[in-house]
Scaffold this motif. Structure first.
Motif, PDB file in Angstrom:
ATOM      1  N   GLY A 162       0.828  -1.201   0.000  1.00 40.59           N
ATOM      2  CA  GLY A 162       0.000   0.000   0.000  1.00 40.59           C
ATOM      3  C   GLY A 162       0.862   1.251   0.000  1.00 40.59           C
ATOM      4  O   GLY A 162       1.856   1.328   0.736  1.00 40.59           O
ATOM      5  N   VAL A 163       0.498   2.228  -0.824  1.00 35.81           N
ATOM      6  CA  VAL A 163       1.257   3.469  -0.940  1.00 35.81           C
ATOM      7  C   VAL A 163       0.375   4.619  -0.454  1.00 35.81           C
ATOM      8  O   VAL A 163      -0.724   4.843  -0.975  1.00 35.81           O
ATOM      9  N   HIS A 164       0.858   5.354   0.534  1.00 36.79           N
ATOM     10  CA  HIS A 164       0.121   6.442   1.168  1.00 36.79           C
ATOM     11  C   HIS A 164      -0.093   7.598   0.199  1.00 36.79           C
ATOM     12  O   HIS A 164       0.685   7.815  -0.728  1.00 36.79           O
ATOM     13  N   GLN A 165      -1.158   8.370   0.437  1.00 33.46           N
ATOM     14  CA  GLN A 165      -1.469   9.506  -0.429  1.00 33.46           C
ATOM     15  C   GLN A 165      -0.305  10.502  -0.481  1.00 33.46           C
ATOM     16  O   GLN A 165       0.415  10.690   0.492  1.00 33.46           O
ATOM     17  N   PHE A 166      -0.115  11.096  -1.656  1.00 27.38           N
ATOM     18  CA  PHE A 166       0.891  12.115  -1.952  1.00 27.38           C
ATOM     19  C   PHE A 166       2.330  11.587  -1.968  1.00 27.38           C
ATOM     20  O   PHE A 166       3.264  12.358  -2.164  1.00 27.38           O
ATOM     21  N   VAL A 167       2.522  10.299  -1.782  1.00 27.17           N
ATOM     22  CA  VAL A 167       3.870   9.741  -1.859  1.00 27.17           C
ATOM     23  C   VAL A 167       4.338   9.701  -3.312  1.00 27.17           C
ATOM     24  O   VAL A 167       3.556   9.505  -4.240  1.00 27.17           O
ATOM     25  N   LYS A 168       5.652   9.863  -3.510  1.00 28.33           N
ATOM     26  CA  LYS A 168       6.275   9.723  -4.819  1.00 28.33           C
ATOM     27  C   LYS A 168       7.243   8.541  -4.784  1.00 28.33           C
ATOM     28  O   LYS A 168       8.009   8.392  -3.821  1.00 28.33           O
ATOM     29  N   VAL A 169       7.197   7.742  -5.845  1.00 25.33           N
ATOM     30  CA  VAL A 169       8.081   6.575  -5.950  1.00 25.33           C
ATOM     31  C   VAL A 169       8.943   6.756  -7.188  1.00 25.33           C
ATOM     32  O   VAL A 169       8.435   6.887  -8.307  1.00 25.33           O
ATOM     33  N   GLY A 170      10.259   6.771  -6.988  1.00 20.60           N
ATOM     34  CA  GLY A 170      11.181   7.059  -8.072  1.00 20.60           C
ATOM     35  C   GLY A 170      11.352   5.907  -9.040  1.00 20.60           C
ATOM     36  O   GLY A 170      11.122   4.744  -8.717  1.00 20.60           O
ATOM     37  N   ARG A 171      11.815   6.229 -10.220  1.00 19.06           N
ATOM     38  CA  ARG A 171      11.879   5.279 -11.320  1.00 19.06           C
ATOM     39  C   ARG A 171      12.851   4.133 -11.034  1.00 19.06           C
ATOM     40  O   ARG A 171      13.792   4.260 -10.253  1.00 19.06           O
ATOM     41  N   ASN A 172      12.589   2.984 -11.670  1.00 20.69           N
ATOM     42  CA  ASN A 172      13.434   1.795 -11.566  1.00 20.69           C
ATOM     43  C   ASN A 172      13.585   1.298 -10.140  1.00 20.69           C
ATOM     44  O   ASN A 172      14.559   0.611  -9.817  1.00 20.69           O
ATOM     45  N   SER A 173      12.640   1.644  -9.280  1.00 21.74           N
ATOM     46  CA  SER A 173      12.678   1.132  -7.911  1.00 21.74           C
ATOM     47  C   SER A 173      11.743  -0.065  -7.776  1.00 21.74           C
ATOM     48  O   SER A 173      10.914  -0.334  -8.642  1.00 21.74           O
ATOM     49  N   MET A 174      11.916  -0.797  -6.682  1.00 27.53           N
ATOM     50  CA  MET A 174      11.090  -1.971  -6.413  1.00 27.53           C
ATOM     51  C   MET A 174      10.595  -1.907  -4.974  1.00 27.53           C
ATOM     52  O   MET A 174      11.374  -1.616  -4.049  1.00 27.53           O
ATOM     53  N   ILE A 175       9.304  -2.175  -4.789  1.00 32.89           N
ATOM     54  CA  ILE A 175       8.686  -2.193  -3.462  1.00 32.89           C
ATOM     55  C   ILE A 175       8.240  -3.618  -3.164  1.00 32.89           C
ATOM     56  O   ILE A 175       7.542  -4.241  -3.965  1.00 32.89           O
ATOM     57  N   GLY A 176       8.635  -4.144  -2.031  1.00 32.66           N
ATOM     58  CA  GLY A 176       8.330  -5.522  -1.684  1.00 32.66           C
ATOM     59  C   GLY A 176       6.862  -5.740  -1.352  1.00 32.66           C
ATOM     60  O   GLY A 176       6.109  -4.809  -1.041  1.00 32.66           O
ATOM     61  N   GLY A 177       6.466  -7.003  -1.408  1.00 38.79           N
ATOM     62  CA  GLY A 177       5.103  -7.372  -1.063  1.00 38.79           C
ATOM     63  C   GLY A 177       4.768  -7.044   0.382  1.00 38.79           C
ATOM     64  O   GLY A 177       5.616  -7.121   1.263  1.00 38.79           O
ATOM     65  N   LEU A 178       3.523  -6.629   0.612  1.00 33.25           N
ATOM     66  CA  LEU A 178       2.998  -6.277   1.933  1.00 33.25           C
ATOM     67  C   LEU A 178       3.618  -5.003   2.508  1.00 33.25           C
ATOM     68  O   LEU A 178       3.377  -4.661   3.654  1.00 33.25           O
ATOM     69  N   ALA A 179       4.417  -4.292   1.729  1.00 32.87           N
ATOM     70  CA  ALA A 179       5.069  -3.088   2.240  1.00 32.87           C
ATOM     71  C   ALA A 179       4.044  -1.990   2.519  1.00 32.87           C
ATOM     72  O   ALA A 179       3.017  -1.870   1.849  1.00 32.87           O
ATOM     73  N   LYS A 180       4.356  -1.170   3.503  1.00 33.26           N
ATOM     74  CA  LYS A 180       3.547  -0.004   3.870  1.00 33.26           C
ATOM     75  C   LYS A 180       4.389   1.237   3.593  1.00 33.26           C
ATOM     76  O   LYS A 180       5.316   1.558   4.338  1.00 33.26           O
ATOM     77  N   VAL A 181       4.086   1.927   2.492  1.00 35.79           N
ATOM     78  CA  VAL A 181       4.919   3.027   2.014  1.00 35.79           C
ATOM     79  C   VAL A 181       4.291   4.347   2.451  1.00 35.79           C
ATOM     80  O   VAL A 181       3.225   4.723   1.962  1.00 35.79           O
ATOM     81  N   VAL A 182       4.963   5.059   3.344  1.00 40.37           N
ATOM     82  CA  VAL A 182       4.417   6.305   3.879  1.00 40.37           C
ATOM     83  C   VAL A 182       5.301   7.509   3.581  1.00 40.37           C
ATOM     84  O   VAL A 182       4.920   8.644   3.875  1.00 40.37           O
ATOM     85  N   GLN A 183       6.493   7.276   3.010  1.00 44.62           N
ATOM     86  CA  GLN A 183       7.376   8.363   2.613  1.00 44.62           C
ATOM     87  C   GLN A 183       7.903   8.095   1.212  1.00 44.62           C
ATOM     88  O   GLN A 183       7.805   6.970   0.700  1.00 44.62           O
ATOM     89  N   ASP A 184       8.475   9.117   0.579  1.00 38.39           N
ATOM     90  CA  ASP A 184       8.944   8.988  -0.789  1.00 38.39           C
ATOM     91  C   ASP A 184      10.047   7.937  -0.909  1.00 38.39           C
ATOM     92  O   ASP A 184      10.942   7.858  -0.051  1.00 38.39           O
TER      93      ASP A 184
END
Length: 270
Positions: A162-184
């Motif tokens: 899940g990615v929190h509102q207003f977060v930015k994720v940079g190119r060529n990056s990878m986010i793992g399963g079940l991750a809780k993304v609250v910052q860029d």
């Protein structure tokens, strides 16, 4: 529908599909059983809309996309601020939306939820209002983006993340399963955990993207300065500006850090 008769003859429309006469259907489009297409929808050449898909709102879809059964595209956003205003969804070419994917149109008059080309959204993924998703993005099953999220090109997001509102994720990056993304999430890294932390450089992804070894080496130095030096963000940026050889990738990394508004995802050893 407003297409020329010749184009319509090239398209394959199931007799049970419900298509508003004002919708624009391009040549070679396939629309399956019980699909519903709204009046302000435009579907580009060769796109396939399978059974029970609903495409509504002011939605524009490019060429050769595929929408699997029960996807919902362009519906009103799940946002209490929404008040029926005219807003949009735009989708590029060759993107795939698997079963039960949901894409909401934007909140705000004339605002847009934007998705690029060559993306893959696996079953039950969700793209909320006002998101800006780049090209070659992959979202695994049940991953979700909250409102106003920015996903740059060639990002991979693991299942149920899940990615929190207003977060930015940079190119060529990878986010793992079940991750809780609250910052860029900076470009070119791997992030995982709850809350997500940056655990290393996305070396395999960078190699597959064709980024040369010398630039990958500079990005490794950038990662060490940002996450292993003990410097704060401003100090780390200044150090990178002095120590790293310039390249498009390094400059993009620095530009992302300078413009981070929610703060940068922390490292595992901080």
């Amino acid at each position: 529908m407003t297409e020329e008769k010749g184009d319509m003859q090239k398209s394959m429309i199931h007799p049970t599909a419900i298509i508003d006469p004002h919708a624009k259907i391009g040549p070679g489009v396939k629309i399956g059983p019980y699909a519903v297409i709204g009046p302000n929808v435009e579907i580009g050449e060769g796109t396939e809309v399978m059974a029970h898909v609903v495409i509504d709102g002011w939605t524009t879809i490019g060429k050769y996309c595929r929408f699997f059964p029960s996807a919902s595209i362009g519906s009103e956003p799940q946002d209490l601020k929404f008040n029926g205003e005219k807003s949009y969804v735009t989708i590029g070419d060759y993107s795939v939306f698997r079963e039960f994917v949901t894409v909401s149109r934007a909140t705000g008059e004339e605002d847009v939820t934007s998705i690029g080309s060559h993306c893959l959204f696996q079953a039950c993924t969700h793209i909320a209002h006002n998101c800006d998703v780049g090209n070659y993005v992959i979202m695994s099953n049940c991953a979700g983006l909250a409102g106003h999220v920015t996903i740059e090109d060639r990002v991979v997001i693991g299942g149920i993340a899940g990615v929190h509102q207003f977060v930015k994720v940079g190119r060529n990056s990878m986010i793992g399963g079940l991750a809780k993304v609250v910052q860029d999430i900076p470009p070119f890294v791997i992030a995982d955990g709850q809350p997500a932390r940056c655990i290393g450089l996305n070396s395999v992804g960078l190699s597959r993207a064709g980024i040369p070894e010398n630039i990958r080496s500079e990005l490794k130095k950038a990662f060490r300065i940002l996450y292993r030096s003990g410097l704060n963000l401003g100090q780390a940026i200044a150090e990178m500006e002095q120590e790293l050889d310039s390249s498009e990738e390094v400059e993009h990394f620095l530009r992302f850090l300078r413009n981070a508004e929610r703060g940068i995802c922390r490292g595992t050893k901080e």
